[in-house]
Scaffold this motif. Structure first.
Motif, mmCIF file in Angstrom:
data_model
loop_
_atom_site.group_PDB
_atom_site.id
_atom_site.type_symbol
_atom_site.label_atom_id
_atom_site.label_comp_id
_atom_site.label_asym_id
_atom_site.label_seq_id
_atom_site.Cartn_x
_atom_site.Cartn_y
_atom_site.Cartn_z
ATOM 1 N N ASN A 57 7.658 1.241 0.714
ATOM 2 C CA ASN A 57 6.694 2.225 2.141
ATOM 3 C C ASN A 57 6.856 1.373 2.997
ATOM 4 O O ASN A 57 6.248 1.573 3.127
ATOM 5 C CB ASN A 57 5.824 2.688 1.507
ATOM 6 C CG ASN A 57 5.058 3.714 2.162
ATOM 7 O OD1 ASN A 57 5.492 4.645 2.475
ATOM 8 N ND2 ASN A 57 3.499 3.804 2.742
ATOM 9 N N THR A 106 0.710 -1.358 -0.067
ATOM 10 C CA THR A 106 0.257 0.288 0.078
ATOM 11 C C THR A 106 0.319 1.338 -0.208
ATOM 12 O O THR A 106 2.175 1.135 0.377
ATOM 13 C CB THR A 106 -0.171 0.220 1.338
ATOM 14 O OG1 THR A 106 -2.062 -1.161 0.941
ATOM 15 C CG2 THR A 106 -1.771 1.140 1.307
ATOM 16 N N ARG A 107 0.138 2.419 -0.951
ATOM 17 C CA ARG A 107 1.426 3.510 -1.290
ATOM 18 C C ARG A 107 2.910 3.257 -1.223
ATOM 19 O O ARG A 107 3.541 4.010 -0.533
ATOM 20 C CB ARG A 107 0.919 4.403 0.476
ATOM 21 C CG ARG A 107 -0.150 4.461 0.239
ATOM 22 C CD ARG A 107 -0.272 5.674 2.253
ATOM 23 N NE ARG A 107 0.414 6.613 1.626
ATOM 24 C CZ ARG A 107 0.485 7.400 3.003
ATOM 25 N NH1 ARG A 107 0.028 6.749 4.320
ATOM 26 N NH2 ARG A 107 1.189 8.453 2.671
#
Length: 333
Positions: free
Chosen positions: A135, A73-74
């Motif tokens: 990330n 995610t991200r």
């Protein structure tokens, strides 16, 4: 137009001839490592998939190929996807200047050793790319530690290369090997040879210097968020670099393709080169099986406070010997 077409086809054929044997070597290197470690630890290695486990690397490759690639995610998708591709591409690019015999290389230019270490330095960027784009704090910390480790030990590698250059007067692999026709450089440069081998272990993130992949500390380091083919490319690049550093060690210090018994030419040169390279690959594996892992502060202290000053001192020592010898020859003349 025909000339450019033929030239382009020859380049493609040359790269395929380089990549396919290397991929096979890396695949069966994983099997060889597991078998050697099993013998060291008195246990069974892979012996079920295929005859004596010979199909185990193919099974492992298919498993990674069929797994699902997961994007964190991200994460920065572009850099996250390009990092393993660039890492694997740099691992393959390092082999362009490696001769396996006299005249048996894709490119034999005068600064081949500098090219090898330049490509090795570029791989630091891909590790930072992988850690940052994930990330993830674990991956980012692992990437920073791995980059710091590789930069620290590249300095010592460069100094040892200068010692080889002093004695041979060339940075071309073929010329360096030709200068060892009477005596291998591992004898007059034995301390430099030991430093080079140990720093090669650290440069490839191998045991006992595999701190970026310490399971208890960082889960798996910069590649913790990678799965499937992304992880496979990092895996292939690491093992390709191990074979590459073993080959470079043979070229610089063990006479390359020269026979152990001088004048014995019954066996092809590439066979001698392959046997010597396999010897160092086996040393990489044995070190992993018998030595404990360093702490990170011990690893950095060894690189900056032991290997760097010691290698600089050896460089000055060999340079002073050569200057004194030249002065002595001029006095005699």
């Amino acid at each position: 137009m025909e000339f450019f077409t033929q030239f382009f086809i020859e380049i493609i054929i040359s790269f395929i001839a380089l990549i396919l044997p290397l991929l096979l070597a890396v695949a069966f290197f994983t099997l060889y490592e597991r078998q050697v470690l099993a013998a060291l630890q008195r246990r069974q290695g892979p012996n079920i998939v295929g005859f004596y486990g010979l199909l185990q690397p193919i099974a492992d490759g298919l498993k990674l190929l069929l797994k699902e690639s997961i994007l964190p995610t991200r994460a920065n998708f572009l850099i996250f996807a390009l990092a393993p591709i660039f890492t694997f591409a740099l691992a393959l690019a390092g082999w362009i200047v490696i001769p396996t015999g006299e005249g048996e290389t894709l490119s034999d230019f005068s600064l081949g050793t500098l090219y090898t270490f330049a490509i090795s330095s570029l791989s630091v960027h891909t590790i930072i790319m992988a850690g940052w784009s994930s990330n993830s704090k674990y991956a980012f910390l692992g990437g920073l530690r791995s980059a710091a480790q590789m930069i620290s030990y590249e300095v010592s590698l460069g100094v040892t290369l200068l010692s080889v250059f002093l004695l041979t007067g060339s940075l071309n692999y073929t010329n360096i090997v030709s200068s060892q026709s009477l005596i291998w450089l591992s004898f007059p440069l034995f301390p430099v040879f030991l430093i080079f081998f140990v720093t090669a272990l650290a440069e490839t993130n191998r045991h006992p210097f595999d701190l970026p992949e310490a399971e208890a500390e960082l889960v798996s380091g910069y590649n913790v968020e990678y799965s499937a083919m992304g992880f496979a490319l990092f895996f292939l690049a690491e093992y390709s670099n191990i074979i590459l550093m073993s080959a470079v060690t043979v070229l610089l210090f063990l006479g390359g393709w020269h026979a152990p018994i001088f004048g014995l030419t019954l066996i092809p040169q590439s066979v001698y080169f392959g046997i010597k390279t396999l010897f160092f690959i086996t040393l990489f594996i044995i070190v992993r099986g018998v030595l404990p892992r360093y702490r990170y502060d011990q690893l950095m202290r060894l690189g900056w406070k032991v290997f760097l000053p010691f290698s600089l001192g050896l460089l000055a020592f060999y340079a002073s010997i050569l200057i004194s010898f030249n002065s002595f020859v001029e006095i005699i003349r």
